[in-house]
Design a protein around this motif. Sequence first.
Motif, short mmCIF file in Angstrom:
data_model
loop_
_atom_site.label_atom_id
_atom_site.label_comp_id
_atom_site.label_asym_id
_atom_site.label_seq_id
_atom_site.Cartn_x
_atom_site.Cartn_y
_atom_site.Cartn_z
N VAL A 108 0.86 -1.18 0.00
CA VAL A 108 0.00 0.00 0.00
C VAL A 108 0.90 1.23 0.00
O VAL A 108 1.80 1.36 0.83
CB VAL A 108 -0.94 0.02 1.23
CG1 VAL A 108 -1.70 1.33 1.31
CG2 VAL A 108 -1.90 -1.15 1.19
N TYR A 166 -3.18 3.92 -1.97
CA TYR A 166 -3.49 3.08 -3.12
C TYR A 166 -2.67 1.80 -3.04
O TYR A 166 -1.57 1.78 -2.53
CB TYR A 166 -3.29 3.81 -4.45
CG TYR A 166 -1.90 4.33 -4.72
CD1 TYR A 166 -0.98 3.57 -5.45
CD2 TYR A 166 -1.50 5.58 -4.28
CE1 TYR A 166 0.28 4.05 -5.73
CE2 TYR A 166 -0.24 6.07 -4.55
CZ TYR A 166 0.65 5.30 -5.28
OH TYR A 166 1.90 5.77 -5.55
N ARG A 167 -3.27 0.74 -3.53
CA ARG A 167 -2.64 -0.58 -3.48
C ARG A 167 -1.85 -0.81 -4.76
O ARG A 167 -2.27 -0.42 -5.85
CB ARG A 167 -3.70 -1.66 -3.31
CG ARG A 167 -3.09 -3.04 -3.13
CD ARG A 167 -4.12 -4.12 -3.03
NE ARG A 167 -4.87 -4.18 -4.28
CZ ARG A 167 -6.16 -4.44 -4.34
NH1 ARG A 167 -6.86 -4.66 -3.27
NH2 ARG A 167 -6.77 -4.46 -5.51
N ASN A 168 -0.73 -1.47 -4.61
CA ASN A 168 0.10 -1.88 -5.75
C ASN A 168 0.25 -3.40 -5.69
O ASN A 168 0.32 -3.97 -4.61
CB ASN A 168 1.50 -1.26 -5.65
CG ASN A 168 1.45 0.24 -5.67
OD1 ASN A 168 1.13 0.83 -6.67
ND2 ASN A 168 1.75 0.85 -4.54
N GLU A 169 0.33 -4.02 -6.84
CA GLU A 169 0.49 -5.47 -6.88
C GLU A 169 1.93 -5.89 -6.59
O GLU A 169 2.19 -7.02 -6.20
CB GLU A 169 0.03 -6.03 -8.21
CG GLU A 169 -1.44 -5.75 -8.50
CD GLU A 169 -2.38 -6.13 -7.36
OE1 GLU A 169 -2.21 -7.23 -6.78
OE2 GLU A 169 -3.27 -5.33 -7.04
N ARG A 197 0.89 5.03 -10.86
CA ARG A 197 -0.32 5.22 -10.05
C ARG A 197 -0.28 6.56 -9.33
O ARG A 197 -1.28 7.25 -9.22
CB ARG A 197 -0.48 4.10 -9.02
CG ARG A 197 -0.70 2.71 -9.56
CD ARG A 197 -2.13 2.36 -9.92
NE ARG A 197 -3.18 2.74 -9.02
CZ ARG A 197 -3.67 2.02 -8.03
NH1 ARG A 197 -3.17 0.83 -7.76
NH2 ARG A 197 -4.67 2.46 -7.30
N ALA A 237 -10.12 -4.94 -0.70
CA ALA A 237 -10.88 -4.22 -1.72
C ALA A 237 -10.51 -2.75 -1.73
O ALA A 237 -10.17 -2.18 -0.68
CB ALA A 237 -12.38 -4.38 -1.44
N GLU A 238 -10.57 -2.13 -2.91
CA GLU A 238 -10.25 -0.70 -3.03
C GLU A 238 -11.18 0.15 -2.16
O GLU A 238 -10.76 1.16 -1.61
CB GLU A 238 -10.34 -0.25 -4.49
CG GLU A 238 -9.19 -0.73 -5.35
CD GLU A 238 -7.84 -0.11 -5.00
OE1 GLU A 238 -7.80 1.03 -4.55
OE2 GLU A 238 -6.83 -0.80 -5.20
N ASP A 239 -12.45 -0.28 -2.03
CA ASP A 239 -13.36 0.52 -1.21
C ASP A 239 -12.99 0.46 0.27
O ASP A 239 -13.27 1.39 1.03
CB ASP A 239 -14.83 0.14 -1.45
CG ASP A 239 -15.18 -1.25 -0.95
OD1 ASP A 239 -14.34 -2.16 -1.08
OD2 ASP A 239 -16.30 -1.40 -0.44
N LEU A 250 -9.87 0.56 1.32
CA LEU A 250 -8.86 1.61 1.42
C LEU A 250 -9.51 3.00 1.40
O LEU A 250 -9.10 3.90 2.13
CB LEU A 250 -7.83 1.51 0.29
CG LEU A 250 -6.80 0.40 0.42
CD1 LEU A 250 -5.88 0.40 -0.80
CD2 LEU A 250 -5.99 0.52 1.69
N ALA A 251 -10.53 3.16 0.59
CA ALA A 251 -11.25 4.43 0.52
C ALA A 251 -11.92 4.75 1.86
O ALA A 251 -11.88 5.89 2.33
CB ALA A 251 -12.28 4.42 -0.60
#
Length: 161
Positions: free
Chosen positions: A15, A29-32, A42, A115-117, A119-120
Amino acid sequence: NDLMIFQRSHGGANVATLVERKTRYVALYRNEDRRSRRVLGRLAGLLGPLPAPARRSVTFDRGLEFLAWRELTKATKIDVWFCDPQAPHQKGAVENANGRIRRWLPSETPVADLAEDALAKLCARLNGTPRKCLDYATPAKAFAAEMKRVSEEPEPCRNQG
């Protein structure tokens, strides 16, 4: 800007933490993985929509994930600075934010499944918490006021030579 690294047993996902120094506004934001071009790509996407006076510079540590910094500068016209080696205190706001974030995302968190949400929601929680250093305003309110202020400023002149 900084990367929060998690246990290797969960893969290479991480992250990225971005903290606006003046208002303490946090973006995550997440990175792989830790590949520099992906991480900074990003970041460029996140910073690009901001008014130019609001994205004048970013400070990185000496991590390999920031090797492609020249591409970030070229794409966004953002000045890039680096901390001295072994001196994370030079970017104290992001280190403080990482400590707060670790309450909800400890190192054993399987970030790839996050999930991205989620993190949001974490960003909303962090940015909605009043801060003593902001006279008990929230980072979200302070950031909105600062964005309004800088969008009314004329574009600064930059030396092109």
